[in-house]
Scaffold this active site. Structure first.
Site, PDB file in Angstrom:
ATOM      1  N   SER A   1       0.830  -1.211   0.000  1.00  0.00           N
ATOM      2  CA  SER A   1       0.000   0.000   0.000  1.00  0.00           C
ATOM      3  C   SER A   1       0.870   1.270   0.000  1.00  0.00           C
ATOM      4  O   SER A   1       0.517   2.264  -0.646  1.00  0.00           O
ATOM      5  CB  SER A   1      -0.988   0.003   1.165  1.00  0.00           C
ATOM      6  N   ASN A   2       2.002   1.232   0.683  1.00  0.00           N
ATOM      7  CA  ASN A   2       2.914   2.390   0.608  1.00  0.00           C
ATOM      8  C   ASN A   2       3.490   2.531  -0.790  1.00  0.00           C
ATOM      9  O   ASN A   2       3.635   3.650  -1.298  1.00  0.00           O
ATOM     10  CB  ASN A   2       4.031   2.257   1.635  1.00  0.00           C
TER      11      ASN A   2
ATOM     12  N   ARG B   1      22.382 -15.239   2.101  1.00  0.00           N
ATOM     13  CA  ARG B   1      21.900 -13.865   2.085  1.00  0.00           C
ATOM     14  C   ARG B   1      22.728 -13.039   1.102  1.00  0.00           C
ATOM     15  O   ARG B   1      22.219 -12.191   0.368  1.00  0.00           O
ATOM     16  CB  ARG B   1      22.033 -13.293   3.507  1.00  0.00           C
TER      17      ARG B   1
ATOM     18  N   MET C   1      10.551  -7.263   3.947  1.00  0.00           N
ATOM     19  CA  MET C   1      10.719  -7.999   5.194  1.00  0.00           C
ATOM     20  C   MET C   1      12.008  -8.819   5.289  1.00  0.00           C
ATOM     21  O   MET C   1      12.051  -9.818   6.000  1.00  0.00           O
ATOM     22  CB  MET C   1       9.494  -8.909   5.433  1.00  0.00           C
TER      23      MET C   1
ATOM     24  N   LEU D   1      18.759  -6.535   5.675  1.00  0.00           N
ATOM     25  CA  LEU D   1      19.825  -6.385   4.674  1.00  0.00           C
ATOM     26  C   LEU D   1      21.189  -6.399   5.355  1.00  0.00           C
ATOM     27  O   LEU D   1      21.348  -5.879   6.465  1.00  0.00           O
ATOM     28  CB  LEU D   1      19.622  -5.071   3.918  1.00  0.00           C
TER      29      LEU D   1
ATOM     30  N   HIS E   1       8.856   3.288   8.716  1.00  0.00           N
ATOM     31  CA  HIS E   1       8.714   2.451   9.907  1.00  0.00           C
ATOM     32  C   HIS E   1       7.491   2.924  10.699  1.00  0.00           C
ATOM     33  O   HIS E   1       7.324   4.133  10.911  1.00  0.00           O
ATOM     34  CB  HIS E   1       9.991   2.569  10.762  1.00  0.00           C
TER      35      HIS E   1
ATOM     36  N   ASP F   1      16.517   0.128  11.938  1.00  0.00           N
ATOM     37  CA  ASP F   1      15.611   1.250  12.251  1.00  0.00           C
ATOM     38  C   ASP F   1      16.323   2.386  13.003  1.00  0.00           C
ATOM     39  O   ASP F   1      15.730   3.014  13.888  1.00  0.00           O
ATOM     40  CB  ASP F   1      14.399   0.759  13.076  1.00  0.00           C
TER      41      ASP F   1
HETATM   42  C1  GRF Z   1       3.865  -0.571   6.799  1.00  0.00           C
HETATM   43  O1  GRF Z   1       3.181  -0.474   8.001  1.00  0.00           O
HETATM   44  C2  GRF Z   1       5.270  -0.032   6.933  1.00  0.00           C
HETATM   45  O2  GRF Z   1       5.377   0.993   7.867  1.00  0.00           O
HETATM   46  C3  GRF Z   1       6.034  -1.238   7.416  1.00  0.00           C
HETATM   47  O3  GRF Z   1       5.450  -2.330   6.745  1.00  0.00           O
HETATM   48  C4  GRF Z   1       4.114  -2.019   6.383  1.00  0.00           C
HETATM   49  C5  GRF Z   1       4.014  -2.219   4.910  1.00  0.00           C
HETATM   50  O4  GRF Z   1       2.694  -2.093   4.439  1.00  0.00           O
HETATM   51  N1  GRF Z   1       7.440  -1.063   7.169  1.00  0.00           N
HETATM   52  P1  GRF Z   1       2.429  -1.992   2.886  1.00  0.00           P
HETATM   53  O5  GRF Z   1       2.994  -3.255   2.246  1.00  0.00           O
HETATM   54  O6  GRF Z   1       3.071  -0.759   2.379  1.00  0.00           O
HETATM   55  O7  GRF Z   1       0.932  -1.945   2.758  1.00  0.00           O
END
Ligand code: GRF
Length: 215
Positions: free
Chosen positions: A15-16, A67, A92, A95, A111, A147
């Site tokens: 979604s981002n 990796r 996920m 790195l 984050h 982070d």
């Molecule tokens: C988001 O909450 C972002 O902050 C975190 O992982 C999630 C990813 O969501 N790093 P999407 O795949 O962008 O919907």
């Protein structure tokens, strides 16, 4: 105006990613989304990116014995396509220092907390457990420590009585979708840049007012 060639790295719904793609449609946006890359071939976001006409690529980490070999493949794919900047968006995989250092100053992440609070996972659960009344999200440069990189932008969101992990995540996600395109735009236009390990800005902003929670 030359637009910076950006790759978005995802593992899930994206979604981002979609909010970055949408922002980059504007002719005056200083970045173009040239590639969406996932370590999971079945990531929902890949289909969304293809539907938006963006090149996609899956590099399955499970097909790589180490990796390092996975990251070599990532790195080559990015360089072959002339990618200049990386946005991690729900990517996920941790790195290695090698990859992070090769892209130092050219890779950001979003984050779901007000860093440096709640690094790592389950940020909303931990915020509720701690009883904070303001929570939020952060866009930051990626450094080897998880982070922990220089902060580019943050959005604060009130925590209200009755909030659950899900309700909080939902409200924060709305802000993530606004914050990430803004932060990438600031960097790619040169209005935010790294200097001695901190982000410096070419212009200030309104210091008036505050988010009170409860208000
Ligand atoms: C988001 O909450 C972002 O902050 C975190 O992982 C999630 C990813 O969501 N790093 P999407 O795949 O962008 O919907």
């Amino acid at each position: 105006m030359s637009r910076r060639r950006v790759a978005i790295l995802i593992s899930g719904r994206g979604s981002n990613m979609a909010s970055l793609i949408e922002a980059a449609r504007a002719p005056d946006y200083p970045a173009e989304i040239a590639l969406v890359l996932s370590n999971r071939p079945d990531a929902e976001g890949l289909e969304r990116a293809r539907a938006a006409g963006i090149e996609t690529l899956a590099i399955d980490h499970k097909a790589h014995a180490t990796r390092e070999s996975f990251e070599q493949a990532l790195d080559s794919a990015l360089r072959e396509r002339g990618i200049e900047f990386i946005c991690l968006a729900g990517f996920m995989r941790v790195l290695t220092d090698w990859f992070v250092e090769s892209w130092a100053g050219r890779m950001i992440n979003i984050h779901p907390s007000l860093l440096p609070l709640f690094r790592g996972i389950h940020t909303h659960r931990r915020a509720l457990e701690e009883g904070v009344l303001v929570h939020g999200c952060t866009v930051h440069f990626v450094v080897p420590e998880l982070d922990a990189g220089p902060i580019v932008a943050q959005a604060a969101v009130p925590v209200v009585p009755g909030d659950t992990e899900e309700s909080l995540a939902k409200r924060i996600l709305v802000q993530e979708h606004l914050l990430y395109p803004k932060a990438l735009g600031l960097i790619c236009s040169g209005r935010a840049r790294l200097k001695a390990g901190r982000v410096v800005f070419s212009e200030g902003w309104d210091a008036g007012g505050a988010l009170h929670s409860p208000h």
